[in-house]
Write a protein that holds these residues in place. Structure first.
Motif, mmCIF file in Angstrom:
data_model
loop_
_atom_site.group_PDB
_atom_site.id
_atom_site.type_symbol
_atom_site.label_atom_id
_atom_site.label_comp_id
_atom_site.label_asym_id
_atom_site.label_seq_id
_atom_site.Cartn_x
_atom_site.Cartn_y
_atom_site.Cartn_z
ATOM 1 N N ALA A 121 0.479 -1.381 0.109
ATOM 2 C CA ALA A 121 0.248 -0.091 -0.021
ATOM 3 C C ALA A 121 0.729 1.600 0.039
ATOM 4 O O ALA A 121 1.803 1.105 0.059
ATOM 5 C CB ALA A 121 -1.170 -0.344 1.143
ATOM 6 N N ASP A 122 0.044 2.509 -0.164
ATOM 7 C CA ASP A 122 1.970 3.637 -0.178
ATOM 8 C C ASP A 122 1.398 3.877 0.700
ATOM 9 O O ASP A 122 2.669 4.236 1.393
ATOM 10 C CB ASP A 122 -0.048 4.924 -0.411
ATOM 11 C CG ASP A 122 -0.237 4.499 -2.262
ATOM 12 O OD1 ASP A 122 0.512 4.401 -2.530
ATOM 13 O OD2 ASP A 122 -1.350 5.218 -1.860
ATOM 14 N N ILE A 192 -3.443 9.870 4.310
ATOM 15 C CA ILE A 192 -4.864 9.229 3.509
ATOM 16 C C ILE A 192 -6.093 10.653 3.036
ATOM 17 O O ILE A 192 -7.115 9.657 2.180
ATOM 18 C CB ILE A 192 -5.502 8.639 5.362
ATOM 19 C CG1 ILE A 192 -5.119 6.896 5.952
ATOM 20 C CG2 ILE A 192 -7.176 7.916 4.718
ATOM 21 C CD1 ILE A 192 -4.987 6.699 7.018
ATOM 22 N N TYR A 196 -4.708 8.072 -0.885
ATOM 23 C CA TYR A 196 -3.347 7.134 -1.340
ATOM 24 C C TYR A 196 -3.850 5.435 0.210
ATOM 25 O O TYR A 196 -4.621 5.752 0.975
ATOM 26 C CB TYR A 196 -2.279 7.970 -0.472
ATOM 27 C CG TYR A 196 -1.501 8.833 -1.581
ATOM 28 C CD1 TYR A 196 -2.247 8.486 -2.181
ATOM 29 C CD2 TYR A 196 -0.993 10.261 -0.858
ATOM 30 C CE1 TYR A 196 -0.929 10.049 -3.232
ATOM 31 C CE2 TYR A 196 -0.477 11.074 -1.325
ATOM 32 C CZ TYR A 196 -0.393 11.084 -2.965
ATOM 33 O OH TYR A 196 -0.443 12.242 -2.994
ATOM 34 N N SER A 197 -3.584 4.103 -0.698
ATOM 35 C CA SER A 197 -3.762 3.254 -0.168
ATOM 36 C C SER A 197 -3.167 3.463 1.594
ATOM 37 O O SER A 197 -1.523 3.746 1.741
ATOM 38 C CB SER A 197 -3.669 2.318 -0.817
ATOM 39 O OG SER A 197 -2.540 2.301 -1.403
ATOM 40 N N PHE A 198 -3.616 2.791 2.425
ATOM 41 C CA PHE A 198 -3.097 2.110 3.695
ATOM 42 C C PHE A 198 -3.240 0.288 4.167
ATOM 43 O O PHE A 198 -4.800 0.436 3.436
ATOM 44 C CB PHE A 198 -3.277 2.927 4.497
ATOM 45 C CG PHE A 198 -4.981 3.000 5.399
ATOM 46 C CD1 PHE A 198 -4.838 2.264 6.544
ATOM 47 C CD2 PHE A 198 -5.678 4.038 4.870
ATOM 48 C CE1 PHE A 198 -6.236 2.303 6.535
ATOM 49 C CE2 PHE A 198 -6.955 4.222 4.589
ATOM 50 C CZ PHE A 198 -7.630 3.137 5.809
ATOM 51 N N ILE A 199 -2.863 0.285 4.721
ATOM 52 C CA ILE A 199 -2.994 -1.118 5.990
ATOM 53 C C ILE A 199 -2.276 -0.952 6.830
ATOM 54 O O ILE A 199 -1.509 0.248 7.037
ATOM 55 C CB ILE A 199 -2.177 -2.528 4.889
ATOM 56 C CG1 ILE A 199 -0.675 -2.025 4.567
ATOM 57 C CG2 ILE A 199 -3.402 -1.996 3.550
ATOM 58 C CD1 ILE A 199 -0.464 -3.615 4.066
ATOM 59 N N LYS A 246 -12.724 10.158 1.239
ATOM 60 C CA LYS A 246 -12.301 9.278 1.999
ATOM 61 C C LYS A 246 -12.338 9.024 3.062
ATOM 62 O O LYS A 246 -11.719 10.745 3.381
ATOM 63 C CB LYS A 246 -10.822 8.555 1.075
ATOM 64 C CG LYS A 246 -10.808 7.345 1.626
ATOM 65 C CD LYS A 246 -9.825 6.879 0.504
ATOM 66 C CE LYS A 246 -9.634 5.068 1.122
ATOM 67 N NZ LYS A 246 -8.591 4.859 1.104
#
Length: 246
Positions: A121-122, A192, A196-199, A246
């Protein structure tokens, strides 16, 4: 024992801030190298001696002589984690960026799980699986912080202030308005909210063997309140068009 994994290797810049961590710093660096040996990222480490009054300066310099991929930046007086983070960010190059505190509380397995997740993820966020290791007051403050930030920013994160692996190029495009203790939460939220993507990954902390944390005091709490207000106004009013829904 975890065997070396077959995974894409990246250039990873790591900042290790240290304030009076003469007995913890070398072990922190050792944990970083051992964790990365199982993955094989190309790492560069910047140790920021944040105005220490003990022998942290000498320990940091000795480490830089021992390892060619370690550099040291010395502050004449303490400027805080936020300054260490943003200064290192400016100086860093590569694919990803991460801060690992020099207090040797982040275990080798914790670091390994972070590093092996790079590229999924980003930003790879992290949270402690054993928060009970910390003092009761800090646990309550941490839970309150997470609940409050999740509420006002519409998120469901488990933690905001754990070590994280950011996409370096994307992180450099993030504007930051504070260097108070809440600086990391601000980076996370802006990251976020930019879309941008995150985990999130969990990790085990260990007891601090030497010294004590100086992260939270009355001045830093006042700074957090002020910084949170500025962040909220910026995200939802001043520059709300820059951020996704988001």
């Amino acid at each position: 024992m975890i065997n070396r994994i077959e995974k894409k290797q990246y250039k990873l810049s790591i900042v290790v801030p240290a304030y009076n961590e003469e007995f913890n710093l070398a072990s922190t660096i050792e944990a970083i190298f051992k964790a990365n040996n199982k993955i094989g990222h190309l790492i560069n480490i910047l140790i920021v001696n944040d105005g220490s009054t003990d022998n942290t300066l000498q320990v940091a310099d000795n480490l830089s002589l021992k390892y060619t991929n370690i550099k040291v930046l010395h502050h004449k007086f303490s400027k805080g984690l936020g300054t260490a983070f943003t200064t290192a960010l400016i100086l860093s190059e590569g694919d990803f960026f991460c801060l690992i505190p020099g207090d040797n509380q982040i275990t080798q397995d914790y670091i390994y799980d972070l590093f092996r997740s790079a590229g999924e993820a980003d930003v790879i966020l992290s949270y402690p699986k054993n928060p009970e290791i910390r003092a009761k007051n800090r646990q309550r403050l941490s839970r309150s912080f997470v609940l409050f930030y999740n509420l006002i920013f519409g998120l469901k994160l488990k933690y905001y202030n754990g070590p994280a692996v950011f996409d370096l190029n994307k992180l450099k495009n993030i504007d930051i308005s504070t260097r108070f203790f809440s600086y990391h939460a601000e980076y996370v939220i802006r990251f976020i909210k930019y879309g941008y993507s995150f985990i999130e990954v969990g990790g085990i902390l260990k007891e601090r063997k030497y010294g004590r944390s100086t992260a939270l005091n009355r001045q830093s709490l006042i700074g957090i309140i002020f910084a949170t207000f500025l962040l909220f106004m910026d995200v939802y009013y001043f520059r709300n068009k820059l951020y996704c829904k988001k």
